[in-house]
Write a protein that holds these residues in place. Structure first.
Motif, PDB file in Angstrom:
ATOM      1  N   LEU A 265     -34.329 -60.314  49.410  1.00  0.00           N
ATOM      2  CA  LEU A 265     -35.696 -59.814  49.548  1.00  0.00           C
ATOM      3  C   LEU A 265     -36.539 -60.883  50.215  1.00  0.00           C
ATOM      4  CD1 LEU A 265     -35.950 -58.422  45.952  1.00  0.00           C
ATOM      5  CD2 LEU A 265     -36.335 -57.019  47.999  1.00  0.00           C
ATOM      6  N   VAL A 266     -37.419 -60.452  51.122  1.00  0.00           N
ATOM      7  CA  VAL A 266     -38.315 -61.404  51.779  1.00  0.00           C
ATOM      8  C   VAL A 266     -39.698 -60.762  51.894  1.00  0.00           C
ATOM      9  CG1 VAL A 266     -37.850 -60.658  54.165  1.00  0.00           C
ATOM     10  CG2 VAL A 266     -38.492 -63.037  53.723  1.00  0.00           C
ATOM     11  N   THR A 267     -40.731 -61.587  51.923  1.00  0.00           N
ATOM     12  CA  THR A 267     -42.096 -61.067  52.040  1.00  0.00           C
ATOM     13  C   THR A 267     -42.284 -60.359  53.379  1.00  0.00           C
ATOM     14  OG1 THR A 267     -42.618 -63.349  52.639  1.00  0.00           O
ATOM     15  CG2 THR A 267     -43.371 -62.615  50.503  1.00  0.00           C
ATOM     16  N   ALA A 268     -43.028 -59.261  53.344  1.00  0.00           N
ATOM     17  CA  ALA A 268     -43.336 -58.519  54.564  1.00  0.00           C
ATOM     18  C   ALA A 268     -44.339 -59.312  55.398  1.00  0.00           C
ATOM     19  CB  ALA A 268     -43.903 -57.150  54.212  1.00  0.00           C
ATOM     20  N   SER A 269     -44.275 -59.114  56.701  1.00  0.00           N
ATOM     21  CA  SER A 269     -45.131 -59.858  57.626  1.00  0.00           C
ATOM     22  C   SER A 269     -46.574 -59.357  57.596  1.00  0.00           C
ATOM     23  CB  SER A 269     -44.574 -59.696  59.043  1.00  0.00           C
ATOM     24  OG  SER A 269     -45.355 -60.415  59.959  1.00  0.00           O
ATOM     25  N   GLY A 270     -47.527 -60.298  57.766  1.00  0.00           N
ATOM     26  CA  GLY A 270     -48.918 -59.927  58.004  1.00  0.00           C
ATOM     27  C   GLY A 270     -49.670 -59.359  56.815  1.00  0.00           C
ATOM     28  N   LYS A 271     -49.217 -59.698  55.613  1.00  0.00           N
ATOM     29  CA  LYS A 271     -49.911 -59.224  54.409  1.00  0.00           C
ATOM     30  C   LYS A 271     -50.763 -60.349  53.822  1.00  0.00           C
ATOM     31  CE  LYS A 271     -47.520 -55.298  54.106  1.00  0.00           C
ATOM     32  NZ  LYS A 271     -48.082 -53.959  53.951  1.00  0.00           N
TER      33      LYS A 271
ATOM     34  N   GLU B 253     -45.641 -52.931  48.760  1.00  0.00           N
ATOM     35  CA  GLU B 253     -45.037 -53.235  50.053  1.00  0.00           C
ATOM     36  C   GLU B 253     -45.011 -54.733  50.328  1.00  0.00           C
ATOM     37  OE1 GLU B 253     -47.028 -50.787  52.993  1.00  0.00           O
ATOM     38  OE2 GLU B 253     -45.697 -49.138  52.381  1.00  0.00           O
ATOM     39  N   ASP B 254     -44.937 -55.515  49.273  1.00  0.00           N
ATOM     40  CA  ASP B 254     -44.974 -56.968  49.454  1.00  0.00           C
ATOM     41  C   ASP B 254     -43.642 -57.514  49.975  1.00  0.00           C
ATOM     42  OD1 ASP B 254     -47.572 -57.143  48.661  1.00  0.00           O
ATOM     43  OD2 ASP B 254     -47.106 -57.544  46.561  1.00  0.00           O
ATOM     44  N   PHE B 255     -42.539 -56.868  49.578  1.00  0.00           N
ATOM     45  CA  PHE B 255     -41.215 -57.379  49.925  1.00  0.00           C
ATOM     46  C   PHE B 255     -40.361 -56.288  50.568  1.00  0.00           C
ATOM     47  CE2 PHE B 255     -42.530 -59.170  45.739  1.00  0.00           C
ATOM     48  CZ  PHE B 255     -42.915 -60.408  46.203  1.00  0.00           C
ATOM     49  N   LEU B 256     -39.381 -56.716  51.351  1.00  0.00           N
ATOM     50  CA  LEU B 256     -38.378 -55.752  51.839  1.00  0.00           C
ATOM     51  C   LEU B 256     -37.017 -56.417  51.822  1.00  0.00           C
ATOM     52  CD1 LEU B 256     -38.471 -55.360  55.719  1.00  0.00           C
ATOM     53  CD2 LEU B 256     -39.817 -57.082  54.506  1.00  0.00           C
TER      54      LEU B 256
END
Lengths: 215, 215, 215, 215
Positions: B43-49, B57-60
């Motif tokens: 899992l990694v943090t989503a871009s541009g948040k 929608e913090d991680f994908l």
């Protein structure tokens, strides 16, 4: 059991407050509160926990040698012996050990001198020194990796029922008759350390400006 | 799915704590936690948040090349390749990248030397260095704008299952076997950096006063 | 009305976050967010409020001249004209003005030069400068007590749809296409200012030590 | 009674906010708010409490000599006489005394000069000084351990209905027409003090770099 629960609650409140200030960086720090005198039993933080979190396994009961009282899968903090030393040598009811940037820098800066001395500071009153020219000495001891040696070195400076000792590059240990007094002393020390660092820099800064003007 | 949810929860807790310290200024920083080994998924943090906010929608989930697993409108952090590198070269389970003022200043101050070295600091124990004269080296690498180059440069310093690398004027990347250890290392590094900066200034300040007295 | 409510909510969230950082000391600071373009209407903080508190009277709607739209007992911030200038000269959707110790010190330190320049800092990317040698210039203008003069002086530097201007000993004003971008730029600036101050001191400190060794 | 309750609520809110900033280290600090004029009665913090905690015994009502009104087991703050002095010599409705690192360092740094002067700072407006060249003087008095002497020394500087006095190494006392104004002044002072300390260091740092370049 009710005394234990009261003490757990008291220590949990202190832990929560110190955690809010971020005084447990890198899982450092350990806290203790006395439950009974003879035989000596006190609560101490469990080893290897994130002290920012509040759980049912934050503290465990240990005896005067720092061994767990009763069966438990928790291990007492590796530095429990320092708390043992304090309760054996004084009537303190609570002892706190925390790392802050300011207390570590002060411990290094004045480490060779073996102490830091404050005078003329209102905050000294936290130690019940009320005279206008009261002087507060906080000893700085060597950070022995061998915990029993460290504990006995600390013990030599436990001469009153409240006090504070810096361990070089290893935070501060404070104690007082109860959680309220131990925390008061901890806060007063932190304030004085931050003050001292800020004053040193401000004085040097003013000196540099004046020196520059005089050249 | 339950492993994923557990990891989401674990990483969300870390994100919340680092956000409370304001370690994501200007939407900087990115966090990752491993979900499975073969094939590698994390899992990694989503871009541009705004990482101070908590959303669904913090991680994908991404694979070993940093590409999203399954359909999603979220984009992984632009620096996901750095996390890939860490999971490929070690058994780390969590990796964190954050900017703090202290870690950026240290990265610039010691950037030409390519590393900063700590010794005699209690907090070094967060890296499981227990000897009294233990030495901790944190490498400082050049901040390549080209992310694959930056990732492979970082990769050269991923030699253990926990560690830390400073990127010059681009924060720190740390990793450990799980979220608990990665955060412990991150906190210990931040503490050591703040300590170092405060010590440098305090020493110079004392020196200035002494110099002035000696003139 | 729903656009207004959405914008009120958006600005209230930003206010709450900046208040948590204590960026409204002494009731300083003012915030604005655009509601519609023609004719121009935007929400701005009411004058003389404690921005740490959340009330139903935190914001009011004003027109392109900064006059209240509709009857209200609230007065717009005394510096509303600065926000007018930004919305007239750019497509910005949000503008924020806050005082921090770091932004005020930087504004004084580099005030005679009329600008501060950053290069080689990752955080510059908050301004969408992505090249490795990207340079960020933040102008510093004179703090005219006469607000229309101050506003028009600021206006000369509103050349893009996002940006930042320091007012000497009077905080920073930033703007961006929406609240998210304005806040991102505000945070990036604050980070860069704190970095710059810490670096200056650390470098001088190291220099003093080296100088002392060389004597 | 309702005026008392309103005032209790007002002062409790201020206490909570200042506590959140950690401005009561080591149980230092005391707060007061006027309830009626003739005869003078005001609420003041009880002695020896942890002001970070919110209890029903945080404040008690005292008269113009600082003696409790009605039966109570609470003791007024040891420094209640300073608040008496302010209410007798001005129309102030609220007075606050707190220790911060910055206000104590400033009080020592400029203590021999007996005052610190600010000019050209936007935050001076918190004192309702609006001219571009407005000057703000904050006196610094000697910290007499004898409270009546300290109170009367402070009294000599209570010349307006709002103001601020530093006590050397003993924090600041501010007052204003109500809680809102007193807190505004307290915050503005703290901001100006932190600014001054940061500016001194930054200027010295730049000077050191320039000096080194010129050698």
């Amino acid at each position: 059991m009710s005394v234990v629960l009261t003490r757990v609650h008291e220590l949990a409140e202190i832990k929560e407050e110190l955690a809010a200030r971020d005084w447990f960086m890198g899982t450092s720090g350990n806290l203790a509160i006395k439950v009974q005198d003879s035989p000596l039993q006190f609560l101490v933080t469990a080893s290897g926990k994130d002290k920012r979190k509040k759980t049912k396994e934050d503290f465990l009961l240990v005896d005067g040698e720092g061994n767990p009282v009763g069966a438990t899968h928790l291990r007492p903090s590796a530095e429990t012996l320092l708390h043992c030393e304090i309760y054996k040598r004084s009537k303190a009811g609570c002892s706190l050990h925390v790392h802050t940037v300011a207390n570590n820098v002060i411990s290094e800066l004045y480490g060779d001198a073996g102490k830091i001395v404050f005078q003329g500071q209102e905050l000294i009153k936290a130690f019940d020194r009320w005279e206008e020219d009261a002087e507060l000495q906080i000893p700085i001891i060597y950070n022995y990796a061998h915990i029993p040696t460290l504990a006995s070195t600390l013990g030599d400076f436990v001469k009153e029922d409240k006090g504070a000792v810096l361990i070089r590059n290893h935070g501060i240990t404070v104690w007082g008759k109860d959680g309220f007094e131990a925390k008061k002393i901890l806060e007063a020390c932190e304030f004085l350390f931050q003050y001292q660092l800020a004053l040193i820099q401000a004085k040097a800064g003013l000196l540099a400006s004046t020196g520059a003007l005089n050249n």
